[in-house]
Design an enzyme around this catalytic site. Structure first.
Site, mmCIF file in Angstrom:
data_model
loop_
_atom_site.group_PDB
_atom_site.id
_atom_site.type_symbol
_atom_site.label_atom_id
_atom_site.label_comp_id
_atom_site.label_asym_id
_atom_site.label_seq_id
_atom_site.Cartn_x
_atom_site.Cartn_y
_atom_site.Cartn_z
ATOM 1 N N LYS A 53 49.071 86.932 -99.885
ATOM 2 C CA LYS A 53 48.102 86.077 -99.180
ATOM 3 C C LYS A 53 47.369 86.884 -98.108
ATOM 4 O O LYS A 53 46.158 86.751 -97.938
ATOM 5 C CB LYS A 53 48.817 84.863 -98.578
ATOM 6 C CG LYS A 53 49.280 83.871 -99.641
ATOM 7 C CD LYS A 53 50.228 82.798 -99.134
ATOM 8 C CE LYS A 53 50.748 81.953 -100.311
ATOM 9 N NZ LYS A 53 51.713 80.920 -99.927
ATOM 10 N N GLN A 97 55.354 79.210 -95.139
ATOM 11 C CA GLN A 97 55.893 79.552 -96.454
ATOM 12 C C GLN A 97 57.243 78.863 -96.659
ATOM 13 O O GLN A 97 58.120 78.928 -95.801
ATOM 14 C CB GLN A 97 56.033 81.084 -96.580
ATOM 15 C CG GLN A 97 56.354 81.570 -97.975
ATOM 16 C CD GLN A 97 55.248 81.298 -98.989
ATOM 17 O OE1 GLN A 97 54.069 81.279 -98.650
ATOM 18 N NE2 GLN A 97 55.621 81.063 -100.235
ATOM 19 N N ASP A 120 47.516 74.352 -97.591
ATOM 20 C CA ASP A 120 48.369 74.188 -98.777
ATOM 21 C C ASP A 120 48.156 72.804 -99.401
ATOM 22 O O ASP A 120 48.493 72.581 -100.558
ATOM 23 C CB ASP A 120 49.857 74.291 -98.386
ATOM 24 C CG ASP A 120 50.438 75.672 -98.650
ATOM 25 O OD1 ASP A 120 49.954 76.359 -99.569
ATOM 26 O OD2 ASP A 120 51.394 76.048 -97.940
HETATM 27 N N1 GUN Z 1 56.645 78.271 -101.688
HETATM 28 C C1 GUN Z 1 56.426 78.286 -103.025
HETATM 29 N N2 GUN Z 1 55.143 77.958 -103.285
HETATM 30 C C2 GUN Z 1 54.546 77.754 -102.090
HETATM 31 C C3 GUN Z 1 53.218 77.406 -101.708
HETATM 32 O O1 GUN Z 1 52.315 77.203 -102.507
HETATM 33 N N3 GUN Z 1 53.003 77.297 -100.367
HETATM 34 C C4 GUN Z 1 53.986 77.500 -99.453
HETATM 35 N N4 GUN Z 1 53.690 77.357 -98.161
HETATM 36 N N5 GUN Z 1 55.218 77.809 -99.778
HETATM 37 C C5 GUN Z 1 55.488 77.945 -101.087
#
Ligand code: GUN
Length: 294
Positions: A53, A97, A120
Site C-alpha cells: 500500500k 490493517q 477500506d
Molecule cells: N486485512 C486483510 N484484508 C484487509 C483489508 O482489505 N484492509 C485492512 N485494513 N485489513 C485487511
C-alpha cells in the site's frame, strides 16, 4: 482462449491515471492526498500488504504514511491515535490493517474511524449507504477494486446473473450489494451463496459471472462452472510449497488450471484481485480528497 484478467496490469494502468489527476491538483496549489496505514504488531502478511500500500502511494504521488505500533499497545491508546488522525485535516484516508491482537476489538477500531476517512469502506455508515444504494458512501476496497478490474477489461455486470460464494463483511456481502446496485458497475441479478447453501454447484453452474471469496484453496472445480463464464477468484490462502524459498505460495479458491479451458475470462492468483484491493483503496482516497477541493 480464456482472457486472463491481469490485476497487476489493470492496477498499473489505473495508478497512472490517478497519478495524472494528483499532479493536476498539486499543480493548482493543493497539497497531495494523504493516506495513513496503521500497523499493529509483526504479522508477516500484514507487513507485506501495508508495504504494498505504501509503494502504491509513492507511485501515485500520495503522502503515504505507515504508523507502526507494538502488539502490546492498549485499545485505548490505539483509539486515541485514530482520533488524532480523524482530526488531522491533511489526512484524507485511514486504514487499520487487520487482524489486530486479541485484546483489541476490531469492531471498536473500525467504527472509530471517521466514515469520511474510512477508505477500506468497513464502517457501518459506509456499509449502510452501500446497502441503500447510496453512492455517497465510501465503497469497500476489494469489491470496488473488482468492479474496476471488470471495467478495465470491458466486462459488464448489467443484466447478468452473478453468483457470489461467501458472505464475509469484507468481500462477499458488499460485493453482492455493489453488483446489484442501480449503478454503471451494477444492475446484475445477484445470488449470494454461503456455507449453508444446499447444492452449491447447482447455483455456481448458473453463473454468468462467478465471484468466489471463501478462503478454501482449489474449492471450485471445473464441473461447478458454466461454459463461457467469467470467474473472479478472491481467495488468497498461503499453502506449503517446499519448492519456494519462502516455503509457501498463494493459492486461490478456484482450481485454475482445470477451470481455465472452460471460461471466457478468469483472474489468476496471485496478480488477480490482490492488486485491485489496493487500487480500490487508492481510488477511494482520491475520491475523498477530490470531494474536499471540488
Ligand atoms: N486485512 C486483510 N484484508 C484487509 C483489508 O482489505 N484492509 C485492512 N485494513 N485489513 C485487511
Amino acid at each position: 482462449m480464456a482472457l486472463v484478467l491481469d490485476g497487476s496490469l489493470a492496477a498499473a494502468s489505473i495508478r497512472l491515471q490517478i497519478a495524472e489527476e494528483v499532479k493536476a491538483y498539486v499543480a493548482k496549489g493543493h497539497r497531495a492526498p494523504g493516506l495513513v496505514a496503521i500497523l499493529v504488531g509483526e504479522d508477516g502478511a500484514s507487513q507485506t500488504y501495508v508495504g504494498a500500500k505504501k509503494t502504491a502511494c509513492d507511485e501515485v504521488g500520495y503522502a503515504g504514511d505507515v504508523r507502526r505500533f507494538p502488539a502490546s499497545i492498549t485499545e485505548e491508546a490505539l483509539l486515541a491515535e485514530i482520533e488524532k488522525i480523524n482530526q488531522d485535516e491533511s489526512i484524507d484516508g485511514l486504514i487499520v490493517q487487520l487482524p489486530l491482537p486479541k485484546h483489541i476489538s476490531e469492531e471498536k477500531v473500525t467504527q472509530a474511524i471517521l466514515p469520511g476517512k474510512d477508505v477500506d469502506g468497513f464502517h457501518d455508515i459506509n456499509m449502510g449507504k452501500l446497502a441503500k444504494g447510496d453512492e455517497a458512501g465510501v465503497k469497500p476496497a476489494t469489491p470496488y477494486g473488482i468492479t474496476l478490474l471488470m471495467k478495465h477489461y470491458g466486462i459488464e455486470a448489467n443484466g447478468k446473473h452473478v453468483v457470489v460464494v461467501g458472505r464475509s463483511n469484507i468481500v462477499g456481502r458488499p460485493m453482492s450489494m455493489l453488483l446489484s446496485a442501480a449503478a454503471p458497475y451494477g444492475n446484475a441479478t445477484v445470488t449470494l451463496c454461503h456455507s449453508r447453501t444446499q447444492n452449491l454447484a447447482a447455483f455456481t453452474r448458473e453463473a454468468d459471472i462467478l465471484v468466489v471469496a471463501l478462503g478454501k484453496p482449489g474449492f471450485v472445480t471445473a464441473d461447478m462452472v458454466k461454459d463461457g463464464a467469467v470467474v473472479i477468484d478472491v481467495g488468497t490462502t498461503r499453502v506449503d510449497d517446499a519448492s519456494r524459498k519462502s516455503g509457501w505460495r498463494l493459492c486461490g479458491d478456484v482450481d485454475y488450471e482445470a477451470v481455465l479451458p472452460k471460461v471466457s475470462a478468469i483472474t489468476p492468483v496471485p496478480k488477480g484481485v490482490g492488486p485491485m484491493t489496493i487500487t480500490g483503496l487508492m481510488m477511494n482516497t482520491l475520491e475523498v480528497y477530490k470531494a474536499k477541493f471540488a
